[in-house]
Design a protein around this motif. Structure first.
Motif, PDB file in Angstrom:
ATOM      1  N   UNK A  40       9.525 -13.910  -4.219  1.00  0.00           N
ATOM      2  CA  UNK A  40      10.938 -13.546  -4.116  1.00  0.00           C
ATOM      3  C   UNK A  40      11.141 -12.082  -4.500  1.00  0.00           C
ATOM      4  N   UNK A  41      12.187 -11.482  -3.986  1.00  0.00           N
ATOM      5  CA  UNK A  41      12.385 -10.052  -4.217  1.00  0.00           C
ATOM      6  C   UNK A  41      12.714  -9.710  -5.667  1.00  0.00           C
ATOM      7  N   UNK A  42      13.146 -10.697  -6.464  1.00  0.00           N
ATOM      8  CA  UNK A  42      13.454 -10.417  -7.864  1.00  0.00           C
ATOM      9  C   UNK A  42      12.249 -10.614  -8.782  1.00  0.00           C
ATOM     10  N   UNK A  43      11.097 -10.934  -8.217  1.00  0.00           N
ATOM     11  CA  UNK A  43       9.866 -11.094  -9.006  1.00  0.00           C
ATOM     12  C   UNK A  43       9.121  -9.762  -9.023  1.00  0.00           C
ATOM     13  N   UNK A  44       8.741  -9.319 -10.212  1.00  0.00           N
ATOM     14  CA  UNK A  44       8.036  -8.052 -10.334  1.00  0.00           C
ATOM     15  C   UNK A  44       6.559  -8.221  -9.962  1.00  0.00           C
ATOM     16  N   UNK A  45       6.070  -7.291  -9.169  1.00  0.00           N
ATOM     17  CA  UNK A  45       4.661  -7.278  -8.800  1.00  0.00           C
ATOM     18  C   UNK A  45       4.256  -5.832  -8.578  1.00  0.00           C
ATOM     19  N   UNK A  46       2.971  -5.598  -8.394  1.00  0.00           N
ATOM     20  CA  UNK A  46       2.507  -4.220  -8.206  1.00  0.00           C
ATOM     21  C   UNK A  46       1.259  -4.206  -7.342  1.00  0.00           C
ATOM     22  N   UNK A  47       0.965  -3.016  -6.837  1.00  0.00           N
ATOM     23  CA  UNK A  47      -0.220  -2.777  -6.022  1.00  0.00           C
ATOM     24  C   UNK A  47      -1.007  -1.648  -6.674  1.00  0.00           C
ATOM     25  N   UNK A  48      -2.311  -1.809  -6.798  1.00  0.00           N
ATOM     26  CA  UNK A  48      -3.167  -0.740  -7.301  1.00  0.00           C
ATOM     27  C   UNK A  48      -3.988  -0.198  -6.143  1.00  0.00           C
ATOM     28  N   UNK A  49      -3.726   1.065  -5.803  1.00  0.00           N
ATOM     29  CA  UNK A  49      -4.465   1.697  -4.715  1.00  0.00           C
ATOM     30  C   UNK A  49      -5.718   2.334  -5.294  1.00  0.00           C
ATOM     31  N   UNK A  50      -6.783   1.559  -5.295  1.00  0.00           N
ATOM     32  CA  UNK A  50      -8.085   2.026  -5.754  1.00  0.00           C
ATOM     33  C   UNK A  50      -8.958   2.239  -4.521  1.00  0.00           C
ATOM     34  N   UNK A  51     -10.053   2.956  -4.685  1.00  0.00           N
ATOM     35  CA  UNK A  51     -10.960   3.162  -3.578  1.00  0.00           C
ATOM     36  C   UNK A  51     -10.743   4.453  -2.808  1.00  0.00           C
ATOM     37  N   UNK A  52      -9.832   5.316  -3.283  1.00  0.00           N
ATOM     38  CA  UNK A  52      -9.628   6.618  -2.647  1.00  0.00           C
ATOM     39  C   UNK A  52     -10.679   7.607  -3.143  1.00  0.00           C
ATOM     40  N   UNK A  53     -11.197   8.415  -2.233  1.00  0.00           N
ATOM     41  CA  UNK A  53     -12.092   9.497  -2.617  1.00  0.00           C
ATOM     42  C   UNK A  53     -11.670  10.777  -1.905  1.00  0.00           C
TER      43      UNK A  53
END
Length: 205
Positions: free
Chosen positions: A167-180
């Motif tokens: 649901x849009x009121x649930x907090x979540x996150x994305x970790x952008x790893x793997x960039x060089x």
């Protein structure tokens, strides 16, 4: 005024009167990065900036009314959203300054409450990043994982995670790893999401 112009004007007025206008209240999320005044926020890092678009918007309420010259959506109607699917798609926009950036898509992680971090199971891209819609451009068939993507300009990658969209009121996150950059790892970039509400006016003849 000629007869032809009278007929044309009458047709236009009739179309406006018979049309239907709806006002929708939409709930979605956007990255909780940068100033809230920004139209769409980007996370700045050395040599690169990134953003993300989570595909789980829902219509919270809707009003309809006659399509007059001044729209009057006044009648509430029941809202029907599709049931959440088994997959959660997130589009990631990456804008490198140089031409030596790569992304190992396997190392990106989605963080949902009460779950272990999820790696993407499928990806689409890289494709054009749509600056107007703030997500990936024309659709392409999913590629096979794993993949390391080379980037020389602004691109977009769609990532599919095997989890129901929250649901849009649930907090979540994305970790952008793997960039060089030139073979050197870029520190993981966290992208938290926050709820966003907006209204849109739709006109149908």
């Amino acid at each position: 005024m000629t007869a032809q112009r009278v007929v044309a004007l009458t047709a236009v007025v009739a179309a406006l009167i018979s049309a239907c206008v709806s006002l929708e209240s939409v709930e979605t999320t956007r990255p909780a990065i940068g100033p809230k005044s920004d139209l769409w926020p980007w996370l700045e890092a050395p040599g690169v900036r990134v953003t993300a678009h989570a595909r789980h918007a829902r219509v919270a309420s809707q009003l309809v009314g006659p399509g007059l010259i001044v729209p009057l959506p006044i009648i509430p109607i029941p809202v029907r959203n599709d049931e959440p699917g088994r997959h959660f798609w997130i589009d990631v926009g990456i804008d490198p300054e140089g031409e030596d950036f790569t992304l190992d898509v396997r190392r990106v992680r989605l963080h949902l409450p009460n779950r272990t971090a999820l790696a993407p199971s499928v990806f689409v891209g890289p494709v054009m990043f749509d600056l107007y819609q703030n997500h990936c451009g024309p659709y392409r068939e999913p590629e096979r994982m794993p993949a390391v993507i080379a980037m020389t300009e602004l691109v977009c990658v769609s990532l599919r995670f095997d989890a129901a969209p929250p649901p849009t009121d649930v907090k979540f996150s994305l970790t952008l790893d793997g960039l060089t950059n030139r073979g050197e790892p870029v520190a993981p970039l966290p992208i938290p999401f926050e709820q966003r509400r907006f209204r849109r006016l739709l006109w149908e003849p």
